[in-house]
Structures are given as C-alpha cells and as structure tokens.
Design an enzyme around this catalytic site. Structure first.
Site, PDB file in Angstrom:
ATOM      1  CB  CYS A  63       3.084  17.848 -12.803  1.00  0.00           C
ATOM      2  SG  CYS A  63       3.813  18.234 -11.186  1.00  0.00           S
ATOM      3  CB  CYS A 109       1.706  20.875  -7.430  1.00  0.00           C
ATOM      4  SG  CYS A 109       3.255  20.672  -8.317  1.00  0.00           S
ATOM      5  CB  CYS A 164       1.852  17.046  -8.072  1.00  0.00           C
ATOM      6  SG  CYS A 164       0.723  17.954  -9.133  1.00  0.00           S
ATOM      7  CB  CYS A 179       1.732  22.454 -11.405  1.00  0.00           C
ATOM      8  SG  CYS A 179       0.889  20.865 -11.317  1.00  0.00           S
ATOM      9  CG  HIS A 196      -1.981  -1.089   1.129  1.00  0.00           C
ATOM     10  ND1 HIS A 196      -2.723  -1.500   2.207  1.00  0.00           N
ATOM     11  CD2 HIS A 196      -2.397  -1.866   0.099  1.00  0.00           C
ATOM     12  CE1 HIS A 196      -3.544  -2.481   1.848  1.00  0.00           C
ATOM     13  NE2 HIS A 196      -3.345  -2.722   0.574  1.00  0.00           N
TER      14      HIS A 196
HETATM   15 ZN   LIG Z   1       2.200  19.468 -10.061  1.00  0.00          ZN
END
Ligand SMILES: [Zn+2]
Length: 256
Positions: free
Chosen positions: A132, A154, A129, A162, A121
């Site tokens: 990205c 992010c 993120c 982003c 897990h």
């Molecule tokens: Zn990102």
C-alpha cells in the site's frame, strides 16, 4: 607522484574550476565506523551474501534481510559525520564545490551540513509497505524486528488488513533508482567541469555511469579511492589513499 604533490594538484583543480561535483561512495563513511561493501577482509559482502539486498532475494526470504539489518542499522543510524563529510559541507559553503551526489544511504552528508545533496540510493531512515506504500520510520521497524516480528508486516492500512511486506526505502539491487535525485545528478554531471569521486570503486551501475557522463561532457575527473576503479586511466588525477587523510591534507592546503 608523492601524496603532497597530489594534494596540491587537487587543491589547484578545485580552485581553478570552483564548480566541482563530488560523488561519494561507502569509502567516505568507513571512518565514521560504517563498513564498506567490497574491501577485502572488512567488506560487508564478505560476511553476507549481497543477494539479501536484491529484490528477488528479499522477496524470497525477507527475514534474512532483517537479520542483516539488525546488525547494520544501529551502526549506520548511530554514526556521526567525519572530517571528510564536514569538509564537503565547508567547500560548498565557500562556493568551491556545487554539491554532493552520494551512493550512501547513511544520511551523513546532510548531517554534516551539506545542502545540495543528491542521495541516489535513498536513505536508511525510512521504510515502506510494498503493497500500500504506507511509510514507516526505520527506527520503529527495527524495534518491531527486535521484538520478534520478522519479517515486519504492514498493519496500518484499512484496519490491519493490508499485510504487505515492509521494505526499507533504500534502493536494492534490481530496483530502479528514485527519479528526482538521478535526473538532477545527470544534469549536474553534464554541467560540471570537474568531478571528484571519493570512496567509490565505481562498480555499481547505473550510478557509475555518472563519471562517464561528466567525462563525455568535457569534465576533468579526480578519483580518491583505496581500490582500483575502471575509470582510473581516464582520470586527471588518482589518489590511492583514505578519504579522511586526503580531506585533512586538502583542508590544510586550501586554508579553509
Ligand atoms: Zn500496507
């Protein structure tokens, strides 16, 4: 059967097979101070709704997840391996077990010195993120949340444009397991002739299909857990006891 005779039987099985795969769940880490999920009274899901670690729940309200993480992360990241984790490392070193497959994300098997560890897990140490894929250390993310950035976004990609949501790399409900540890675990379960489950009530799919794979490949099964599991009737041995006590008695019996 008394606990002593159960420990003797477990010890004999380990010495007979010498290739056991140990499959661990939250119950092996409770004695390191990490609460498990389903124990009556103390389980994490009695306090929090488990949907916060589902993909739909997380996307709906990530800040609620991070409130939970603010409480749980310091407990998990500060925990130390206990005598059960240490015994697994010792058994591997003495070539009495092949290795460990774990549902836990606390990293305590590796911290204890086990080498052959498959973390099904993921691990609490990292986040990424969702947009990205930029990897972050969870220590940094938790610090940002503590400073009021909830949910953390992010900023590291292409001059801060982003804006993707940051999620721990641990596997959430509704998310597939990372492939490499899963494939390796399935292979191990097909090859082994003894599987020892410690501290898992075997309720979470697909990880709970591993004992089934082992049994269908002709393996024996031992379960050490305080709760009943759906596999109890198919087990050669079920020890309804705390992992720490079983580890202590087993270590003495094996004279390691
Ligand atoms: Zn990102």
């Amino acid at each position: 059967m008394s606990l002593d005779s159960q420990i003797n039987e477990l010890s004999e099985l380990i010495l007979k097979h010498r290739n056991a795969i140990v499959f661990t769940g939250a119950g092996i880490s409770t004695e390191s101070g990490i609460p498990d999920y389903r124990s009556p009274g103390s389980g994490v899901w009695e306090k929090y709704d488990s949907s916060i670690v589902s993909i739909p729940g997380f996307l709906r309200d990530p800040s609620q997840y991070y409130e939970y993480a603010l409480e749980m992360y310091p407990i998990r990241s500060g925990a130390k391996p206990n005598n059960s984790h240490l015994l697994m490392a010792k058994l591997e070193k003495n070539k009495l077990i092949e290795g460990v497959i774990t549902q836990n994300v606390d990293g305590l098997h590796l911290a204890a010195g086990s080498i052959n560890v498959h973390e099904l897990h993921g691990s609490i140490r990292q986040a990424s993120c969702l947009n990205c894929g930029q990897i972050y250390m969870m220590d940094e993310i938790i610090q940002r949340v503590q400073e009021g950035e909830n949910p953390p976004i992010c900023k590291e990609f292409e001059n801060n444009i982003c804006q993707g949501l940051i999620k721990p790399t641990t596997v959430f409900f509704g998310e597939g397991l990372p492939k490499p540890p899963w494939v390796a675990s399935v292979d191990k379960c097909k090859d082994t002739s003894l599987m020892i489950v410690i501290g898992s009530s075997l309720q979470v799919s697909p990880a709970n299909s591993l004992p089934d794979i082992a049994l269908q490949s002709g393996s024996e099964l031992v379960i050490v857990d305080l709760l009943d599991t759906p596999f109890d009737t198919r087990a050669t041995l079920k020890i309804q006891e705390k992992a720490g006590l079983v580890a202590e008695l087993l270590e003495a019996t094996l004279e390691l």
